[in-house]
Design a protein around this motif. Structure first.
Motif, PDB file in Angstrom:
ATOM      1  N   SER A 221       5.202   4.836  -1.743  1.00  0.00           N
ATOM      2  CA  SER A 221       4.078   4.180  -2.414  1.00  0.00           C
ATOM      3  C   SER A 221       3.808   2.828  -1.785  1.00  0.00           C
ATOM      4  CB  SER A 221       4.363   4.004  -3.910  1.00  0.00           C
ATOM      5  OG  SER A 221       4.449   5.263  -4.526  1.00  0.00           O
ATOM      6  N   GLY A 222       4.874   2.109  -1.428  1.00  0.00           N
ATOM      7  CA  GLY A 222       4.710   0.812  -0.789  1.00  0.00           C
ATOM      8  C   GLY A 222       3.999   0.924   0.548  1.00  0.00           C
ATOM      9  N   ILE A 223       4.414   1.906   1.359  1.00  0.00           N
ATOM     10  CA  ILE A 223       3.758   2.115   2.660  1.00  0.00           C
ATOM     11  C   ILE A 223       2.298   2.506   2.443  1.00  0.00           C
ATOM     12  CG2 ILE A 223       3.709   3.592   4.712  1.00  0.00           C
ATOM     13  CD1 ILE A 223       6.806   3.723   4.477  1.00  0.00           C
ATOM     14  N   ALA A 224       2.063   3.395   1.472  1.00  0.00           N
ATOM     15  CA  ALA A 224       0.689   3.838   1.205  1.00  0.00           C
ATOM     16  C   ALA A 224      -0.195   2.660   0.810  1.00  0.00           C
ATOM     17  CB  ALA A 224       0.691   4.899   0.105  1.00  0.00           C
ATOM     18  N   ASN A 225       0.337   1.756   0.003  1.00  0.00           N
ATOM     19  CA  ASN A 225      -0.444   0.578  -0.393  1.00  0.00           C
ATOM     20  C   ASN A 225      -0.760  -0.297   0.813  1.00  0.00           C
ATOM     21  OD1 ASN A 225      -0.678   1.196  -3.107  1.00  0.00           O
ATOM     22  ND2 ASN A 225       1.273   0.236  -3.619  1.00  0.00           N
ATOM     23  N   LEU A 226       0.220  -0.464   1.713  1.00  0.00           N
ATOM     24  CA  LEU A 226      -0.025  -1.256   2.922  1.00  0.00           C
ATOM     25  C   LEU A 226      -1.115  -0.618   3.779  1.00  0.00           C
ATOM     26  CD1 LEU A 226       3.610  -2.197   4.019  1.00  0.00           C
ATOM     27  CD2 LEU A 226       1.920  -3.671   2.935  1.00  0.00           C
ATOM     28  N   VAL A 227      -1.034   0.693   3.948  1.00  0.00           N
ATOM     29  CA  VAL A 227      -2.037   1.386   4.772  1.00  0.00           C
ATOM     30  C   VAL A 227      -3.420   1.245   4.148  1.00  0.00           C
ATOM     31  CG1 VAL A 227      -2.792   3.655   5.600  1.00  0.00           C
ATOM     32  CG2 VAL A 227      -0.383   2.991   5.786  1.00  0.00           C
ATOM     33  N   GLN A 228      -3.512   1.379   2.828  1.00  0.00           N
ATOM     34  CA  GLN A 228      -4.813   1.213   2.168  1.00  0.00           C
ATOM     35  C   GLN A 228      -5.359  -0.196   2.370  1.00  0.00           C
ATOM     36  OE1 GLN A 228      -4.374   2.683  -1.930  1.00  0.00           O
ATOM     37  NE2 GLN A 228      -5.884   4.210  -1.329  1.00  0.00           N
ATOM     38  N   GLN A 229      -4.473  -1.188   2.312  1.00  0.00           N
ATOM     39  CA  GLN A 229      -4.922  -2.565   2.527  1.00  0.00           C
ATOM     40  C   GLN A 229      -5.431  -2.767   3.950  1.00  0.00           C
ATOM     41  OE1 GLN A 229      -2.166  -5.573   1.123  1.00  0.00           O
ATOM     42  NE2 GLN A 229      -1.516  -4.230  -0.533  1.00  0.00           N
ATOM     43  N   ILE A 230      -4.803  -2.090   4.918  1.00  0.00           N
ATOM     44  CA  ILE A 230      -5.262  -2.194   6.311  1.00  0.00           C
ATOM     45  C   ILE A 230      -6.630  -1.536   6.462  1.00  0.00           C
ATOM     46  CG2 ILE A 230      -4.805  -1.444   8.676  1.00  0.00           C
ATOM     47  CD1 ILE A 230      -1.794  -1.841   8.004  1.00  0.00           C
ATOM     48  N   TYR A 231      -6.849  -0.410   5.762  1.00  0.00           N
ATOM     49  CA  TYR A 231      -8.174   0.215   5.793  1.00  0.00           C
ATOM     50  C   TYR A 231      -9.231  -0.755   5.280  1.00  0.00           C
ATOM     51  CZ  TYR A 231      -7.424   5.088   7.098  1.00  0.00           C
ATOM     52  OH  TYR A 231      -7.163   6.227   7.796  1.00  0.00           O
ATOM     53  N   GLU A 232      -8.896  -1.491   4.234  1.00  0.00           N
ATOM     54  CA  GLU A 232      -9.865  -2.403   3.630  1.00  0.00           C
ATOM     55  C   GLU A 232     -10.096  -3.641   4.493  1.00  0.00           C
ATOM     56  OE1 GLU A 232      -8.300  -3.155  -0.257  1.00  0.00           O
ATOM     57  OE2 GLU A 232      -8.490  -1.060  -0.840  1.00  0.00           O
ATOM     58  N   ASN A 233      -9.048  -4.117   5.146  1.00  0.00           N
ATOM     59  CA  ASN A 233      -9.161  -5.322   5.962  1.00  0.00           C
ATOM     60  C   ASN A 233      -8.147  -5.254   7.098  1.00  0.00           C
ATOM     61  OD1 ASN A 233      -9.361  -7.819   7.088  1.00  0.00           O
ATOM     62  ND2 ASN A 233      -8.769  -8.961   5.249  1.00  0.00           N
ATOM     63  N   PRO A 234      -8.551  -4.696   8.253  1.00  0.00           N
ATOM     64  CA  PRO A 234      -7.614  -4.509   9.365  1.00  0.00           C
ATOM     65  C   PRO A 234      -6.937  -5.792   9.814  1.00  0.00           C
ATOM     66  CG  PRO A 234      -9.658  -3.329   9.786  1.00  0.00           C
ATOM     67  CD  PRO A 234      -9.886  -4.158   8.544  1.00  0.00           C
ATOM     68  N   GLU A 235      -7.585  -6.941   9.642  1.00  0.00           N
ATOM     69  CA  GLU A 235      -6.993  -8.212  10.062  1.00  0.00           C
ATOM     70  C   GLU A 235      -5.698  -8.503   9.303  1.00  0.00           C
ATOM     71  OE1 GLU A 235      -8.044 -10.104  12.626  1.00  0.00           O
ATOM     72  OE2 GLU A 235      -9.405  -8.432  12.966  1.00  0.00           O
ATOM     73  N   ARG A 236      -5.570  -7.962   8.114  1.00  0.00           N
ATOM     74  CA  ARG A 236      -4.370  -8.222   7.307  1.00  0.00           C
ATOM     75  C   ARG A 236      -3.100  -7.767   8.006  1.00  0.00           C
ATOM     76  NH1 ARG A 236      -4.072  -7.680   1.144  1.00  0.00           N
ATOM     77  NH2 ARG A 236      -2.309  -8.907   1.798  1.00  0.00           N
ATOM     78  N   ALA A 237      -3.207  -6.747   8.847  1.00  0.00           N
ATOM     79  CA  ALA A 237      -2.014  -6.223   9.520  1.00  0.00           C
ATOM     80  C   ALA A 237      -1.350  -7.286  10.390  1.00  0.00           C
ATOM     81  CB  ALA A 237      -2.378  -5.006  10.370  1.00  0.00           C
ATOM     82  N   PHE A 238      -2.112  -8.300  10.792  1.00  0.00           N
ATOM     83  CA  PHE A 238      -1.587  -9.330  11.683  1.00  0.00           C
ATOM     84  C   PHE A 238      -1.182 -10.597  10.940  1.00  0.00           C
ATOM     85  CE2 PHE A 238      -4.495  -6.597  13.993  1.00  0.00           C
ATOM     86  CZ  PHE A 238      -3.667  -6.162  15.009  1.00  0.00           C
ATOM     87  N   MET A 239      -1.368 -10.608   9.625  1.00  0.00           N
ATOM     88  CA  MET A 239      -1.028 -11.794   8.847  1.00  0.00           C
ATOM     89  C   MET A 239       0.457 -11.782   8.525  1.00  0.00           C
ATOM     90  SD  MET A 239      -4.203 -11.941   6.203  1.00  0.00           S
ATOM     91  CE  MET A 239      -5.886 -12.107   6.781  1.00  0.00           C
ATOM     92  N   PRO A 240       1.154 -12.918   8.750  1.00  0.00           N
ATOM     93  CA  PRO A 240       2.603 -12.956   8.517  1.00  0.00           C
ATOM     94  C   PRO A 240       2.984 -12.544   7.101  1.00  0.00           C
ATOM     95  CG  PRO A 240       1.863 -14.950   9.611  1.00  0.00           C
ATOM     96  CD  PRO A 240       0.626 -14.176   9.247  1.00  0.00           C
ATOM     97  N   GLU A 241       2.222 -12.994   6.095  1.00  0.00           N
ATOM     98  CA  GLU A 241       2.602 -12.653   4.729  1.00  0.00           C
ATOM     99  C   GLU A 241       2.466 -11.159   4.453  1.00  0.00           C
ATOM    100  OE1 GLU A 241       0.166 -14.658   5.608  1.00  0.00           O
ATOM    101  OE2 GLU A 241      -1.693 -14.131   4.590  1.00  0.00           O
ATOM    102  N   PHE A 242       1.619 -10.480   5.222  1.00  0.00           N
ATOM    103  CA  PHE A 242       1.443  -9.043   5.074  1.00  0.00           C
ATOM    104  C   PHE A 242       2.697  -8.315   5.507  1.00  0.00           C
ATOM    105  CE2 PHE A 242      -0.299  -4.894   6.398  1.00  0.00           C
ATOM    106  CZ  PHE A 242      -0.864  -4.522   5.193  1.00  0.00           C
ATOM    107  N   LYS A 243       3.402  -8.892   6.488  1.00  0.00           N
ATOM    108  CA  LYS A 243       4.605  -8.245   7.024  1.00  0.00           C
ATOM    109  C   LYS A 243       5.855  -8.669   6.255  1.00  0.00           C
ATOM    110  CE  LYS A 243       2.780  -7.638  11.618  1.00  0.00           C
ATOM    111  NZ  LYS A 243       2.921  -7.882  13.019  1.00  0.00           N
ATOM    112  N   GLY A 244       5.649  -9.393   5.171  1.00  0.00           N
ATOM    113  CA  GLY A 244       6.784  -9.801   4.367  1.00  0.00           C
ATOM    114  C   GLY A 244       7.476 -11.028   4.924  1.00  0.00           C
ATOM    115  N   ASP A 245       6.846 -11.692   5.892  1.00  0.00           N
ATOM    116  CA  ASP A 245       7.408 -12.906   6.479  1.00  0.00           C
ATOM    117  C   ASP A 245       7.226 -14.052   5.493  1.00  0.00           C
ATOM    118  OD1 ASP A 245       8.181 -15.050   7.998  1.00  0.00           O
ATOM    119  OD2 ASP A 245       7.074 -14.431   9.779  1.00  0.00           O
ATOM    120  N   LYS A 246       8.325 -14.562   4.970  1.00  0.00           N
ATOM    121  CA  LYS A 246       8.256 -15.595   3.919  1.00  0.00           C
ATOM    122  C   LYS A 246       8.399 -17.010   4.484  1.00  0.00           C
ATOM    123  CE  LYS A 246       8.136 -12.465   0.681  1.00  0.00           C
ATOM    124  NZ  LYS A 246       6.877 -11.883   0.403  1.00  0.00           N
ATOM    125  N   ARG A 247       8.261 -17.188   5.792  1.00  0.00           N
ATOM    126  CA  ARG A 247       8.398 -18.510   6.385  1.00  0.00           C
ATOM    127  C   ARG A 247       7.417 -19.487   5.811  1.00  0.00           C
ATOM    128  NH1 ARG A 247       8.241 -17.442  12.533  1.00  0.00           N
ATOM    129  NH2 ARG A 247       7.725 -15.371  11.898  1.00  0.00           N
TER     130      ARG A 247
END
Ligand SMILES: [Zn+2]
Length: 95
Positions: free
Chosen positions: A69-95
């Motif tokens: 379900s978590g992966i599916a939600n990520l994929v749906q978010q990428i469909y909605e906004n492909p730029e999100r795939a490159f955002m650090p917070e999208f990848k779980g980077d908490k820096r």
């Protein structure tokens, strides 16, 4: 021979003609390509469908598991906004 190099190039050409206020005329071949691209663009798979496709368990989830379900939600978010795939917070980077 096609007058465009790639789909993004074709999109730029169509945008340019439209921006100039001119009518866009497509060859049948290009119209089929544009139709296929529009179908792909409008495809918005449901989370359960994505989850079933990405499930790595041997039995495949009958109900989407937490991981799938978590992966599916990520994929749906990428469909909605492909730029999100490159955002650090999208990848779980908490820096
Ligand atoms: Zn699963």
């Amino acid at each position: 021979m096609s007058r465009y190099r790639s789909l993004p190039h074709l999109a730029e050409q169509i945008e340019g003609v439209a921006r100039a206020g001119k009518q866009v005329v497509l060859t049948p071949e290009t119209a089929r390509l544009v139709a296929a691209a529009l179908k792909a663009f409008s495809t918005n798979p449901k989370a359960d469908t994505i989850a079933a496709a990405v499930c790595m368990s041997r039995q495949r989830c009958t109900e989407p598991c937490f991981r799938c379900s978590g992966i599916a939600n990520l994929v749906q978010q990428i469909y909605e906004n492909p730029e999100r795939a490159f955002m650090p917070e999208f990848k779980g980077d908490k820096r």
